[in-house]
Design a protein around this motif. Sequence first.
Motif, PDB file in Angstrom:
ATOM      1  N   UNK A  37       0.884  -1.277   0.018  1.00  0.00           N
ATOM      2  CA  UNK A  37       0.103  -0.115   0.029  1.00  0.00           C
ATOM      3  C   UNK A  37       0.882   1.273  -0.125  1.00  0.00           C
ATOM      4  N   UNK A  38       2.046   1.243   0.780  1.00  0.00           N
ATOM      5  CA  UNK A  38       2.857   2.197   0.788  1.00  0.00           C
ATOM      6  C   UNK A  38       3.411   2.664  -0.646  1.00  0.00           C
ATOM      7  N   UNK A  39       3.795   1.661  -1.380  1.00  0.00           N
ATOM      8  CA  UNK A  39       4.338   2.007  -2.664  1.00  0.00           C
ATOM      9  C   UNK A  39       3.226   2.468  -3.695  1.00  0.00           C
ATOM     10  N   UNK A  40       2.126   1.882  -3.339  1.00  0.00           N
ATOM     11  CA  UNK A  40       0.902   2.340  -4.332  1.00  0.00           C
ATOM     12  C   UNK A  40       0.719   3.888  -3.995  1.00  0.00           C
ATOM     13  N   UNK A  41       0.613   4.251  -2.949  1.00  0.00           N
ATOM     14  CA  UNK A  41       0.338   5.466  -2.439  1.00  0.00           C
ATOM     15  C   UNK A  41       1.352   6.379  -3.015  1.00  0.00           C
ATOM     16  N   UNK A  42       2.652   6.048  -2.979  1.00  0.00           N
ATOM     17  CA  UNK A  42       3.872   6.770  -3.309  1.00  0.00           C
ATOM     18  C   UNK A  42       3.672   7.119  -4.656  1.00  0.00           C
ATOM     19  N   UNK A  43       3.538   6.054  -5.434  1.00  0.00           N
ATOM     20  CA  UNK A  43       3.253   5.949  -7.013  1.00  0.00           C
ATOM     21  C   UNK A  43       2.152   7.063  -7.548  1.00  0.00           C
ATOM     22  N   UNK A  44       1.197   6.981  -6.814  1.00  0.00           N
ATOM     23  CA  UNK A  44      -0.162   7.704  -7.198  1.00  0.00           C
ATOM     24  C   UNK A  44       0.211   9.115  -6.994  1.00  0.00           C
ATOM     25  N   UNK A  45       0.839   9.328  -5.659  1.00  0.00           N
ATOM     26  CA  UNK A  45       0.914  10.882  -5.326  1.00  0.00           C
ATOM     27  C   UNK A  45       1.841  11.547  -6.184  1.00  0.00           C
ATOM     28  N   UNK A  46       3.053  10.773  -6.455  1.00  0.00           N
ATOM     29  CA  UNK A  46       3.977  11.007  -7.506  1.00  0.00           C
ATOM     30  C   UNK A  46       3.552  11.527  -8.951  1.00  0.00           C
ATOM     31  N   UNK A  47       2.592  10.628  -9.174  1.00  0.00           N
ATOM     32  CA  UNK A  47       1.990  10.911 -10.565  1.00  0.00           C
ATOM     33  C   UNK A  47       1.291  12.207 -10.648  1.00  0.00           C
ATOM     34  N   UNK A  48       0.453  12.202  -9.571  1.00  0.00           N
ATOM     35  CA  UNK A  48      -0.537  13.567  -9.349  1.00  0.00           C
ATOM     36  C   UNK A  48       0.395  14.603  -9.389  1.00  0.00           C
ATOM     37  N   UNK A  49       1.564  14.533  -8.527  1.00  0.00           N
ATOM     38  CA  UNK A  49       2.403  15.762  -8.369  1.00  0.00           C
ATOM     39  C   UNK A  49       3.080  16.220  -9.579  1.00  0.00           C
ATOM     40  N   UNK A  50       3.173  15.241 -10.623  1.00  0.00           N
ATOM     41  CA  UNK A  50       4.110  15.605 -11.820  1.00  0.00           C
ATOM     42  C   UNK A  50       2.822  15.960 -12.867  1.00  0.00           C
ATOM     43  N   UNK A  51       1.541  16.109 -12.320  1.00  0.00           N
ATOM     44  CA  UNK A  51       0.787  16.777 -13.377  1.00  0.00           C
ATOM     45  C   UNK A  51      -0.117  15.680 -14.203  1.00  0.00           C
ATOM     46  N   UNK A  52       0.151  14.509 -13.927  1.00  0.00           N
ATOM     47  CA  UNK A  52      -0.760  13.364 -14.268  1.00  0.00           C
ATOM     48  C   UNK A  52      -2.161  13.657 -14.172  1.00  0.00           C
TER      49      UNK A  52
END
Length: 203
Positions: free
Chosen positions: A27-42
């Motif tokens: 879950x931690x990896x999933x959260x980090x991935x989704x947060x990074x995608x959003x922060x990068x403008x996806x």
Amino acid sequence: MALDHVLPGRIGLGTAPLGNMFRAVSDEEVSATLDAAWDQGIRYYDSAPLYGAGLAEIRLGELLSHKPRDEFVLSSKVGRVILDEVESGGRDLGDKGDLFAHGRPNKILHDWTADATERSIEGSLERLGVDRLDIVWVHDIAQDFLQFSRAHPVSDAVIPGATKPSRISEDLAALREDIPVGFWRELREAGLVSPLAPLPGGA
């Protein structure tokens, strides 16, 4: 409406790995991935019931529940219905094999009929926690994937703006039997299929 009028940009995030594709993803990896995608403008996110038997949709929905709905484009797929019943043995996913062996154990029903399409969309909306899907793709209707004797290497169809299951009235099962080139071309020209999608037989 043409597909390029729906998508917010050229880059989106496919969420198959969030369904524990190939391995168990924390879950931690999933959260980090989704947060990074959003922060990068996806702002375009694609999922499917197949991805971990709904696990990817559930995980994606948790992130998007904290975001304004009008700020992202969301798609999922039909062609499979996730049942409450748990799988007791190995599941047949064709050439996808054990791709999601680490996903949820729920049974996956392969069904392209109108009724199953509505059920699939309703299930996706519930798992994602949203009131609409901006795009609904038809998953794996290519005959080569389904191992028919006559293979037509065609891409997935798309139904833009399918916000409510009641809008899906066509029996999609016919699409995987034998798609005439002319009909497929009409879908593509109408913007219901990606303009990059090859026609059956390479025509």
